[in-house]
Design a protein around this motif. Sequence first.
Motif, PDB file in Angstrom:
ATOM      1  N   GLN A 469       0.875  -1.185   0.086  1.00  0.00           N
ATOM      2  CA  GLN A 469      -0.075   0.047   0.161  1.00  0.00           C
ATOM      3  C   GLN A 469       0.827   1.128   0.023  1.00  0.00           C
ATOM      4  O   GLN A 469       0.622   2.301  -0.743  1.00  0.00           O
ATOM      5  CB  GLN A 469      -1.028  -0.090   1.291  1.00  0.00           C
ATOM      6  N   GLN A 470       2.035   1.130   0.808  1.00  0.00           N
ATOM      7  CA  GLN A 470       2.920   2.336   0.942  1.00  0.00           C
ATOM      8  C   GLN A 470       3.365   2.481  -0.619  1.00  0.00           C
ATOM      9  O   GLN A 470       3.591   3.628  -1.010  1.00  0.00           O
ATOM     10  CB  GLN A 470       4.127   2.130   2.075  1.00  0.00           C
ATOM     11  N   GLY A 471       3.934   1.450  -1.100  1.00  0.00           N
ATOM     12  CA  GLY A 471       4.533   1.449  -2.425  1.00  0.00           C
ATOM     13  C   GLY A 471       3.622   2.074  -3.354  1.00  0.00           C
ATOM     14  O   GLY A 471       4.223   2.797  -4.396  1.00  0.00           O
ATOM     15  N   ASN A 472       2.377   1.820  -3.314  1.00  0.00           N
ATOM     16  CA  ASN A 472       1.678   2.225  -4.489  1.00  0.00           C
ATOM     17  C   ASN A 472       1.182   3.622  -4.503  1.00  0.00           C
ATOM     18  O   ASN A 472       1.091   4.212  -5.377  1.00  0.00           O
ATOM     19  CB  ASN A 472       0.082   1.308  -4.350  1.00  0.00           C
ATOM     20  N   ALA A 473       1.197   3.919  -3.014  1.00  0.00           N
ATOM     21  CA  ALA A 473       0.778   5.535  -2.849  1.00  0.00           C
ATOM     22  C   ALA A 473       2.010   6.417  -3.349  1.00  0.00           C
ATOM     23  O   ALA A 473       1.927   7.438  -3.998  1.00  0.00           O
ATOM     24  CB  ALA A 473       0.705   5.826  -1.318  1.00  0.00           C
ATOM     25  N   LEU A 474       3.448   5.819  -2.973  1.00  0.00           N
ATOM     26  CA  LEU A 474       4.497   6.570  -3.570  1.00  0.00           C
ATOM     27  C   LEU A 474       4.682   6.459  -4.921  1.00  0.00           C
ATOM     28  O   LEU A 474       4.908   7.564  -5.647  1.00  0.00           O
ATOM     29  CB  LEU A 474       5.667   5.810  -2.806  1.00  0.00           C
ATOM     30  N   ARG A 475       4.518   5.396  -5.758  1.00  0.00           N
ATOM     31  CA  ARG A 475       4.143   5.374  -7.105  1.00  0.00           C
ATOM     32  C   ARG A 475       3.241   6.308  -7.667  1.00  0.00           C
ATOM     33  O   ARG A 475       3.653   6.970  -8.695  1.00  0.00           O
ATOM     34  CB  ARG A 475       4.170   3.986  -7.721  1.00  0.00           C
ATOM     35  N   GLU A 476       2.453   6.292  -7.416  1.00  0.00           N
ATOM     36  CA  GLU A 476       0.921   7.248  -7.819  1.00  0.00           C
ATOM     37  C   GLU A 476       1.413   8.706  -7.626  1.00  0.00           C
ATOM     38  O   GLU A 476       1.400   9.477  -8.722  1.00  0.00           O
ATOM     39  CB  GLU A 476      -0.311   7.000  -7.275  1.00  0.00           C
ATOM     40  N   ASP A 477       2.130   9.040  -6.450  1.00  0.00           N
ATOM     41  CA  ASP A 477       2.592  10.442  -6.344  1.00  0.00           C
ATOM     42  C   ASP A 477       3.561  10.660  -7.221  1.00  0.00           C
ATOM     43  O   ASP A 477       3.720  11.963  -7.661  1.00  0.00           O
ATOM     44  CB  ASP A 477       3.041  10.510  -4.935  1.00  0.00           C
ATOM     45  N   LEU A 478       4.681   9.914  -7.426  1.00  0.00           N
ATOM     46  CA  LEU A 478       5.687  10.066  -8.435  1.00  0.00           C
ATOM     47  C   LEU A 478       5.252  10.322  -9.719  1.00  0.00           C
ATOM     48  O   LEU A 478       5.900  11.153 -10.547  1.00  0.00           O
ATOM     49  CB  LEU A 478       6.827   9.033  -8.246  1.00  0.00           C
ATOM     50  N   GLN A 479       4.350   9.669 -10.331  1.00  0.00           N
ATOM     51  CA  GLN A 479       3.706   9.700 -11.406  1.00  0.00           C
ATOM     52  C   GLN A 479       3.228  10.957 -11.864  1.00  0.00           C
ATOM     53  O   GLN A 479       3.324  11.810 -12.830  1.00  0.00           O
ATOM     54  CB  GLN A 479       2.909   8.520 -11.659  1.00  0.00           C
ATOM     55  N   VAL A 567       0.183  16.785  -5.370  1.00  0.00           N
ATOM     56  CA  VAL A 567       1.045  15.593  -5.764  1.00  0.00           C
ATOM     57  C   VAL A 567       1.402  14.591  -4.555  1.00  0.00           C
ATOM     58  O   VAL A 567       2.181  13.480  -4.878  1.00  0.00           O
ATOM     59  CB  VAL A 567       2.357  15.972  -6.715  1.00  0.00           C
ATOM     60  N   PHE A 568       1.419  15.021  -3.380  1.00  0.00           N
ATOM     61  CA  PHE A 568       1.651  14.265  -2.192  1.00  0.00           C
ATOM     62  C   PHE A 568       0.335  13.800  -1.644  1.00  0.00           C
ATOM     63  O   PHE A 568       0.581  13.049  -0.475  1.00  0.00           O
ATOM     64  CB  PHE A 568       2.404  15.112  -1.108  1.00  0.00           C
ATOM     65  N   ARG A 569      -0.753  13.735  -2.164  1.00  0.00           N
ATOM     66  CA  ARG A 569      -2.014  13.493  -1.583  1.00  0.00           C
ATOM     67  C   ARG A 569      -2.104  11.870  -1.289  1.00  0.00           C
ATOM     68  O   ARG A 569      -2.746  11.325  -0.303  1.00  0.00           O
ATOM     69  CB  ARG A 569      -3.229  13.971  -2.195  1.00  0.00           C
ATOM     70  N   HIS A 570      -1.486  10.912  -2.170  1.00  0.00           N
ATOM     71  CA  HIS A 570      -1.787   9.602  -2.108  1.00  0.00           C
ATOM     72  C   HIS A 570      -0.985   9.132  -0.826  1.00  0.00           C
ATOM     73  O   HIS A 570      -1.288   8.409   0.152  1.00  0.00           O
ATOM     74  CB  HIS A 570      -1.307   8.740  -3.174  1.00  0.00           C
ATOM     75  N   ARG A 571       0.208   9.676  -0.653  1.00  0.00           N
ATOM     76  CA  ARG A 571       1.110   9.271   0.531  1.00  0.00           C
ATOM     77  C   ARG A 571       0.490   9.745   1.845  1.00  0.00           C
ATOM     78  O   ARG A 571       0.490   9.326   2.767  1.00  0.00           O
ATOM     79  CB  ARG A 571       2.624  10.029   0.352  1.00  0.00           C
ATOM     80  N   ARG A 572      -0.243  11.323   1.532  1.00  0.00           N
ATOM     81  CA  ARG A 572      -0.891  11.631   2.829  1.00  0.00           C
ATOM     82  C   ARG A 572      -1.929  10.818   3.294  1.00  0.00           C
ATOM     83  O   ARG A 572      -2.235  10.724   4.546  1.00  0.00           O
ATOM     84  CB  ARG A 572      -1.497  13.157   2.474  1.00  0.00           C
ATOM     85  N   GLU A 573      -2.787  10.473   2.243  1.00  0.00           N
ATOM     86  CA  GLU A 573      -3.890   9.524   2.584  1.00  0.00           C
ATOM     87  C   GLU A 573      -3.472   8.235   3.143  1.00  0.00           C
ATOM     88  O   GLU A 573      -4.229   7.776   4.074  1.00  0.00           O
ATOM     89  CB  GLU A 573      -4.601   9.398   1.326  1.00  0.00           C
ATOM     90  N   TYR A 574      -2.424   7.711   2.864  1.00  0.00           N
ATOM     91  CA  TYR A 574      -1.868   6.390   3.342  1.00  0.00           C
ATOM     92  C   TYR A 574      -1.506   6.708   4.859  1.00  0.00           C
ATOM     93  O   TYR A 574      -2.028   5.914   5.605  1.00  0.00           O
ATOM     94  CB  TYR A 574      -0.837   5.846   2.477  1.00  0.00           C
ATOM     95  N   GLU A 575      -0.930   7.578   4.954  1.00  0.00           N
ATOM     96  CA  GLU A 575      -0.216   7.934   6.449  1.00  0.00           C
ATOM     97  C   GLU A 575      -1.391   8.586   7.295  1.00  0.00           C
ATOM     98  O   GLU A 575      -1.415   7.934   8.386  1.00  0.00           O
ATOM     99  CB  GLU A 575       0.509   9.155   6.240  1.00  0.00           C
ATOM    100  N   GLU A 576      -2.321   9.069   6.924  1.00  0.00           N
ATOM    101  CA  GLU A 576      -3.563   9.546   7.496  1.00  0.00           C
ATOM    102  C   GLU A 576      -4.405   8.131   8.084  1.00  0.00           C
ATOM    103  O   GLU A 576      -4.813   8.102   8.891  1.00  0.00           O
ATOM    104  CB  GLU A 576      -4.521  10.414   7.092  1.00  0.00           C
TER     105      GLU A 576
END
Length: 780
Positions: A469-479, A567-576
Amino acid sequence: MKILTAHSSVTHDEQVIDSNISFVPFVRFLKEKAKNEDDPRSAFYRMIIRKFEGHPEILQPIPPSADLTEYKEYLDLLTAAIFPVTTDTTRDIYGIGVPFKFAIFYYSDLFRQMFTDNGSGLVVVPQGISVNKVKKDKLTWLYKLILERIYHFPVNYQNEIIHHMELPDGTKRYVKVNIDPRFVDVKVKGDNPPPLDYTNYCTYQTCPDALKDIIPPDNFMLEGFVIWTVEDVTQTEILNNIKGLVMNMKASNEAESYRTLEKMIPTIMGGKGITAHIVPFPKVNGKNVLEEQFSNADPILGVGNKKQQQHFFQLLLDHGTKQPTPLILPTVTDASITQYPFLKYLPIKNIQSFILFPITHKKEILGVLELASSTPNALSAEPLWKLESTYPLIVMMLSRSMSILDNRLNEVLKDQFTALQPSVEWKFTEAAWNYLLTPPEERKDIENISFEEIYPLYGAIDIRNSSVQQGNALREDLQEQLELIKYTLQQIAQEVHLPLLEELMFKTEDLLRGLSDNLTAGEDLKVNEFMEQEIQPILEHLCEGSETLKPVLNNYFNKIDKEQGHVFRHRREYEESLSVINRAISQYLEKERLYIQQSFPCYFEKYRTDGIEYTIYIGQSIAQEKKFDQLYLRNLRLWQLSSMARIARLTNKISPQLKIPLQTTQMILMHSAPITISFRSDERRFDVEGAYNIRYEIIKKRIDKVHVKDTGERLTQPGTIAMVYSYVREMEELRKYISFLQAKNILLPDIEMLDLEELQGVSGLKALRVRVNMEHETQD
């Protein structure tokens, strides 16, 4: 001359004893005084004695209802002898009255103002004084007199009568009323009174109502007169009250103590319409800080806006540090607000007169005292001297606040950041005391803290596929960020001709194509390095040098903001989402930690990974006084299984509400053999000791990703609880708990009995796995 008396409706209690005016005790007193020939007033005393004894009828008892006009000549002599020539009838409060009665036949002007109704009649008490307290004090005075005069008992308890009163102008005062009985005779009616035990009635103050049955007052009579004197003891009483506030102040009543002190200060100053406010400035890490409980109602700092409040606080702190003398503003003007900006809101709060008094000790500011009034020129430097005796007590109170805050901080540090818990604290205290008992020259390292023969209980709540899940969030933000870079470079290329832009666009597209569905090791570092070292410097330079490009570039910088950017929203959503679920688990375990301590003391250590893990230690060596039995261990193991089921339901309920749905897995490690743990000072935590005990730690660290033997399936699965064990007796005990919870419909029927794959250095592990009933209705 008429005796002033109160209305009969409020003096009915005075009928409990007969009381008459008599000059006999006074004449007897003068005879004793006249024996001293060295006293220059002895001749004057003898003259008064001759005057009274020359008319024997004067020495007969006079009823309170009599008209004393015919006795005026004798009363003038009496008052001349009793009161010195320096007595001021306009400033001193005194009077002469009938014993035990509100009946006064001579009084000063100030006494008349306080105790008479426009001079025509005697009020029972001045406005603001408790009538019931006065009546009780009168009875106490009477019984003290009877015990001393008839029984000759030296009464130990004090009989000062202190009253708190509120004057018509609104000011509050404390007065001490003294009724001098030296010119009063106590006579017995009929037979002598029964004997009394001195210890029971004189060494401590007995309730007057209790004495009525033992010493009926109607068995006695009073003859003579009493001298009333009233003294203003406001300063003394308030100082005593403040001392009590300081001595009794603690965290639970700190704010209330300051509010009480703030009400006392205007009384000390004697002003009308004055309010006082005290704000402590305690220190944290050497810097003064502001506590909300003291600032919200403050004239200067009670502004609502936290940012502005902190700004005013710093201005106020700087002023108090540089100018520790009082700032006195008889009238608050625009000029004074311009000079002292932190006073900005005084006019809005209708404060027209103001004093700011920094409270310092050893050249350090402890807080401020603020005096305010809505009346111009109500405050000046003149009354501040009245606070001279109060100032040291305010310093003590502010210093006490610093100690209270330090204790609160230490409690938080101890509770949130250190491994020391109440269940084991006694052992550390004992070691510290032994260390202090050792002479300094003989001290070495403090003794080792260890607990032998204790039983460990380990539990882990893990987030399923958290790394994926963390890797997916990071990949989507980088894309998204690479797409944004591509778009931004295209917009810049339309305005600026730079061949380098094409090369950057090529690299961006290449990185986009290279982003795999599952990020490989180092792939994210490569992308971040490109953005930070090649993209960021060029875009910042172009933003500074071109007005036309600023809208495009500002859009880019806003979107890559870590706190708010898109562009950081996926990681923020995962962390939240991760934070919400871990916080819920942690709060539940914290509440349960307090609950399980009630049956038997145990050490509970909780720590966060992707999820939450905990270890519990229980055994005789942890309990200082309570005797350990295996039933406490079995009770704790049943609780562990039951609590894991509750956590599974809790996280299952939360999951749909999360921005990124997360599932948890639950696992328990059963270890039936006792172990020894020691406190590692270097790491500030407990660790196991001994080769056999270390096997438990190895298992604990390696079973989180263990698979079922010959299947490749992970042992831990969402909606289930996995229980790892080594011996048949452990499995049998677990099955008892499972059967019980299945009967209560907390766990679903069926049990999986599984063999586990071998781990490095560990073999022969087995597991039970059960499913949790997610529909079970309990107060989770």
